[in-house]
Design a protein around this motif. Structure first.
Motif, PDB file in Angstrom:
ATOM      1  N   ASN A  65       0.814  -1.221   0.000  1.00 38.65           N
ATOM      2  CA  ASN A  65       0.000   0.000   0.000  1.00 38.65           C
ATOM      3  C   ASN A  65       0.845   1.267   0.000  1.00 38.65           C
ATOM      4  O   ASN A  65       0.469   2.263  -0.620  1.00 38.65           O
ATOM      5  N   ARG A  66       1.970   1.244   0.685  1.00 40.69           N
ATOM      6  CA  ARG A  66       2.822   2.443   0.709  1.00 40.69           C
ATOM      7  C   ARG A  66       3.330   2.758  -0.689  1.00 40.69           C
ATOM      8  O   ARG A  66       3.324   3.909  -1.126  1.00 40.69           O
ATOM      9  N   LEU A  67       3.776   1.718  -1.401  1.00 42.13           N
ATOM     10  CA  LEU A  67       4.275   1.940  -2.763  1.00 42.13           C
ATOM     11  C   LEU A  67       3.137   2.338  -3.702  1.00 42.13           C
ATOM     12  O   LEU A  67       3.341   3.132  -4.635  1.00 42.13           O
ATOM     13  N   TRP A  68       1.950   1.791  -3.478  1.00 44.74           N
ATOM     14  CA  TRP A  68       0.795   2.172  -4.296  1.00 44.74           C
ATOM     15  C   TRP A  68       0.502   3.666  -4.121  1.00 44.74           C
ATOM     16  O   TRP A  68       0.245   4.388  -5.101  1.00 44.74           O
ATOM     17  N   GLN A  69       0.575   4.163  -2.893  1.00 48.55           N
ATOM     18  CA  GLN A  69       0.365   5.591  -2.675  1.00 48.55           C
ATOM     19  C   GLN A  69       1.438   6.404  -3.384  1.00 48.55           C
ATOM     20  O   GLN A  69       1.143   7.455  -3.974  1.00 48.55           O
ATOM     21  N   ALA A  70       2.687   5.925  -3.346  1.00 52.60           N
ATOM     22  CA  ALA A  70       3.762   6.637  -4.031  1.00 52.60           C
ATOM     23  C   ALA A  70       3.515   6.686  -5.535  1.00 52.60           C
ATOM     24  O   ALA A  70       3.786   7.703  -6.196  1.00 52.60           O
ATOM     25  N   VAL A  71       2.997   5.591  -6.115  1.00 56.33           N
ATOM     26  CA  VAL A  71       2.674   5.582  -7.547  1.00 56.33           C
ATOM     27  C   VAL A  71       1.625   6.640  -7.858  1.00 56.33           C
ATOM     28  O   VAL A  71       1.753   7.420  -8.826  1.00 56.33           O
ATOM     29  N   CYS A  72       0.586   6.680  -7.045  1.00 56.18           N
ATOM     30  CA  CYS A  72      -0.470   7.663  -7.275  1.00 56.18           C
ATOM     31  C   CYS A  72       0.060   9.090  -7.150  1.00 56.18           C
ATOM     32  O   CYS A  72      -0.346   9.983  -7.909  1.00 56.18           O
ATOM     33  N   ASP A  73       0.973   9.315  -6.216  1.00 56.93           N
ATOM     34  CA  ASP A  73       1.567  10.641  -6.067  1.00 56.93           C
ATOM     35  C   ASP A  73       2.358  11.018  -7.312  1.00 56.93           C
ATOM     36  O   ASP A  73       2.278  12.159  -7.807  1.00 56.93           O
ATOM     37  N   VAL A  74       3.151  10.079  -7.836  1.00 52.16           N
ATOM     38  CA  VAL A  74       3.982  10.370  -9.010  1.00 52.16           C
ATOM     39  C   VAL A  74       3.111  10.594 -10.244  1.00 52.16           C
ATOM     40  O   VAL A  74       3.336  11.524 -11.033  1.00 52.16           O
ATOM     41  N   VAL A  75       2.113   9.746 -10.430  1.00 50.50           N
ATOM     42  CA  VAL A  75       1.289   9.827 -11.628  1.00 50.50           C
ATOM     43  C   VAL A  75       0.268  10.967 -11.533  1.00 50.50           C
ATOM     44  O   VAL A  75      -0.233  11.457 -12.552  1.00 50.50           O
ATOM     45  N   GLY A  76      -0.009  11.411 -10.305  1.00 49.36           N
ATOM     46  CA  GLY A  76      -0.983  12.481 -10.113  1.00 49.36           C
ATOM     47  C   GLY A  76      -2.412  11.985 -10.161  1.00 49.36           C
ATOM     48  O   GLY A  76      -3.285  12.621 -10.771  1.00 49.36           O
ATOM     49  N   THR A  77      -2.660  10.853  -9.503  1.00 51.80           N
ATOM     50  CA  THR A  77      -4.009  10.256  -9.503  1.00 51.80           C
ATOM     51  C   THR A  77      -4.476   9.996  -8.072  1.00 51.80           C
ATOM     52  O   THR A  77      -4.702   8.845  -7.686  1.00 51.80           O
ATOM     53  N   PRO A  78      -4.615  11.033  -7.240  1.00 57.62           N
ATOM     54  CA  PRO A  78      -5.046  10.801  -5.851  1.00 57.62           C
ATOM     55  C   PRO A  78      -6.419  10.142  -5.766  1.00 57.62           C
ATOM     56  O   PRO A  78      -6.727   9.472  -4.777  1.00 57.62           O
ATOM     57  N   ALA A  79      -7.241  10.329  -6.792  1.00 59.77           N
ATOM     58  CA  ALA A  79      -8.586   9.743  -6.736  1.00 59.77           C
ATOM     59  C   ALA A  79      -8.538   8.222  -6.699  1.00 59.77           C
ATOM     60  O   ALA A  79      -9.426   7.577  -6.133  1.00 59.77           O
ATOM     61  N   LEU A  80      -7.500   7.655  -7.293  1.00 63.61           N
ATOM     62  CA  LEU A  80      -7.398   6.186  -7.289  1.00 63.61           C
ATOM     63  C   LEU A  80      -7.193   5.644  -5.885  1.00 63.61           C
ATOM     64  O   LEU A  80      -7.529   4.489  -5.614  1.00 63.61           O
TER      65      LEU A  80
END
Length: 605
Positions: A263-278
């Protein structure tokens, strides 16, 4: 170096873990040669016995100046001899090479080595310390043992191809010959394990490495998925059955991979890609849900990744701590800065003199790369040298050569150390080598006496630092309860011995302590006052003699020891003496030297 750091010594070939181990390899193509090469990388001397036409891998392209790069990549650091093993003289030479070696490795179909006269059934009785490793498609026994196989068919049979490739695509094999090299790795690990057992005083043995089984064994996640669900694992391309996003994606210019396994890495992916809604999407709330919905997740991420180049995404993911990598070709992987740092690529000279490169052993010992010999052999290059070595080996006119070699080695050991644990540990290895063969003890020192066991002196160190004796038992004979006042090693040469330890009770009586232990040919045991050693030893065979070779840390025939009355515990001092009327002269080699001089055309006195 800080005060608490151990000094790091430079690695040299003679200090590698398998230095001094001799291996004879009867292998072709990949699995067996890879196994042999791993042993060579770690210091073993590997002799490759090839057919007269050579290992078929020698014909695989790319060919440069007449020599195969593929062959060189799997046969570095070996010696080559080419033999027609159906020729009796060649067979005798091959047997001689194995009998002076520690390990045999072969990857023929089951039964081939036996039909040639080179099977475990021939060597096992003659050299119990030999480690004999057979690599085959399905193993040495079972309903499919007679079948052959290559990497492709092993990947197919063992399930690898069923989980490799895109979900809607045809079966695909792993591009790297994983079945071949997995079998080679299991073989090398098993060989090293049995070599350690032999060095500890145990026996060698036969290793059976089925490629089918080793390929199944590394599929632990897939087999456990089947055991847990009853369903066959599915092909997912580069995706993962239990994590997402965990696969390859296409950027604007090329492919890259990310592995967001929690989950921590998933949050980092969303931060990088700019998809907080996911992060708020219930379909992707945890790894299991993301894996279950990974097709939908991929459809959402693909258009975003296509907007930028892979290098930009990789830089951002790296800064965020998300494991990621470009999809490299081998040219890019070999040029990676980490490859250079690890010194993986080294110069290699082909047998014809052509310079090339090769990837060497990836393992580091004490922070250092292994000093790998990268040169591969020409076909039969070392035949003259190996034939000469066999010819110069101790012949029948020098029957006690193994004993003399043992005495020389023990003398060097006691000169180097007087530490009892060191003497026992290293002496055990030396004695195991001596008793691994039963062709050197003179008949005069192997004679039983119907009245009592006999102790023949074979050698006494002039400074009385150690002595060597043959202990000969008649049927049913045994010692009284006795102790040892110096350290000792017992190696079983012929027959078998039983030993029963005794302990003293509070009232002074002596009673058996634990179960009897059995010592069989090739095995070595230790005795010492520090082990609390009071025991009874007997011939385990009721119908024939047994013989063991003993090494003691003194002139044992002159050492004061004690025998005990078990009922009272009362000790009685004794000095054993020797049964020998004569002692073999270990240093007189005049007969063998005269013989060799006569054969060479010299004259006698």
């Amino acid at each position: 170096m800080t005060r608490n750091q151990a000094p790091v010594l430079p690695l040299e070939a003679g200090t590698l873990p398998l230095a001094g181990v001799r291996v004879v390899e009867f292998c072709q193509v990949a699995a067996g040669p890879f196994c042999g090469m791993l042993l060579a990388d770690f210091g073993a001397e590997v002799v490759k016995v090839e057919p007269r036409e050579g290992d078929s891998l020698r014909q695989w392209p790319p060919i440069r100046s007449g020599f195969s790069e593929n062959f060189a990549s799997l046969n570095r650091g070996k010696r080559s001899i080419a033999l027609d093993l159906k020729n009796p003289d060649a067979l005798e030479l091959a047997r001689s090479l194995v009998l002076e070696a520690d390990v045999l490795v072969e990857n023929n179909r089951p039964g081939v080595m036996q039909r040639l006269g080179l099977g475990w059934d021939w060597f096992g009785a003659r050299k119990p310390s030999l480690v004999y490793c057979s690599i085959s498609a399905y193993g040495q026994t079972g309903p499919r043992a007679s079948e052959g196989g290559f990497d492709l068919t092993m990947q197919a049979a063992a399930g690898v191809m069923s989980v490799t490739g895109e979900a809607d695509g045809p079966p695909v094999k792993c591009g790297v010959p994983v079945s071949d090299f997995t079998a080679g790795l299991y073989g090398a690990f098993s060989i090293a394990s049995l070599v350690a057992r032999v060095r500890a005083g145990g026996l060698g043995g036969q290793i059976d490495v089925p490629m089918f089984a080793t390929t199944l064994a590394i599929a632990a996640l897939q087999t456990s998925e089947y055991f847990g669900t009853g369903d066959n694992p599915r092909k997912l391309g580069s995706a993962h059955p239990r994590n997402a996003p965990y696969q390859a994606y296409r950027a604007r210019d090329r492919w890259f991979a990310i592995a967001a396994g929690n989950n921590r890495l998933w949050q980092a992916v969303c931060d990088v890609v700019g998809t907080p809604a996911l992060l708020r999407d219930e379909r992707f709330a945890n790894p299991s849900l993301r894996a279950a919905n990974q097709l939908a997740l991929k459809d959402l991420l693909d258009p975003l990744f296509a907007q930028r180049d892979a290098a930009d995404w990789l830089a951002d993911f790296a800064r965020a701590g998300v494991p990621c990598a470009p999809i490299n070709g081998y040219a890019e992987a070999l040029a990676d800065p980490q490859t250079e740092h690890l010194q993986l690529v080294r110069p290699m000279t082909m047998p014809g003199g052509t310079d090339s490169l090769t990837v060497v052993c990836p393992v580091r010992l004490d922070g250092q790369p292994l000093p790998v010999d990268t040169r591969s052999p020409a076909l039969g290059e070392h035949e003259s040298e190996l034939r000469a070595r066999v010819r110069s080996a101790p012949a029948s006119d020098d029957p006690i050569a193994p004993l003399r070699e043992f005495v020389v080695a023990m003398t060097k050991l006691v000169e180097r150390s007087d530490d009892e644990p060191t003497l026992i540990a290293e002496g055990r290895e030396l004695l195991a080598r001596l008793v691994a063969r039963d062709d050197w003890l003179p008949a005069a020192f192997a004679q039983p006496d119907p009245r009592h066991y006999r102790q023949y002196l074979l050698h006494a160190d002039p400074l009385e630092r150690f002595s060597v004796v043959s202990f000969v038992w008649g049927p049913g004979q045994k010692t009284p309860v006795h102790d040892h006042t110096v350290w000792g090693l017992v190696g079983m040469l012929r027959g078998a011995e039983m030993a029963q330890r005794w302990r003293r009770e509070p009232d002074g009586r002596l009673v058996p302590d634990g179960e009897e232990s059995l010592l069989q040919p090739g095995q070595v045991d230790a005795v010492s006052p520090s082990l609390g050693d009071i025991h009874v030893v007997s011939n385990a065979l009721p119908d024939r003699p047994s013989i063991s070779i003993h090494v003691y840390g003194a002139n044992i025939g002159a050492v004061r020891r004690h025998s005990y009355d078990p009922q009272t515990g009362q000790a009685k001092e004794f000095v054993s003496g020797y049964s020998s009327a004569t002692v073999p002269n270990l240093w007189d080699r005049s007969a063998s030297i005269r013989s060799s001089t006569a054969n060479a055309g010299g004259t006698g006195r």
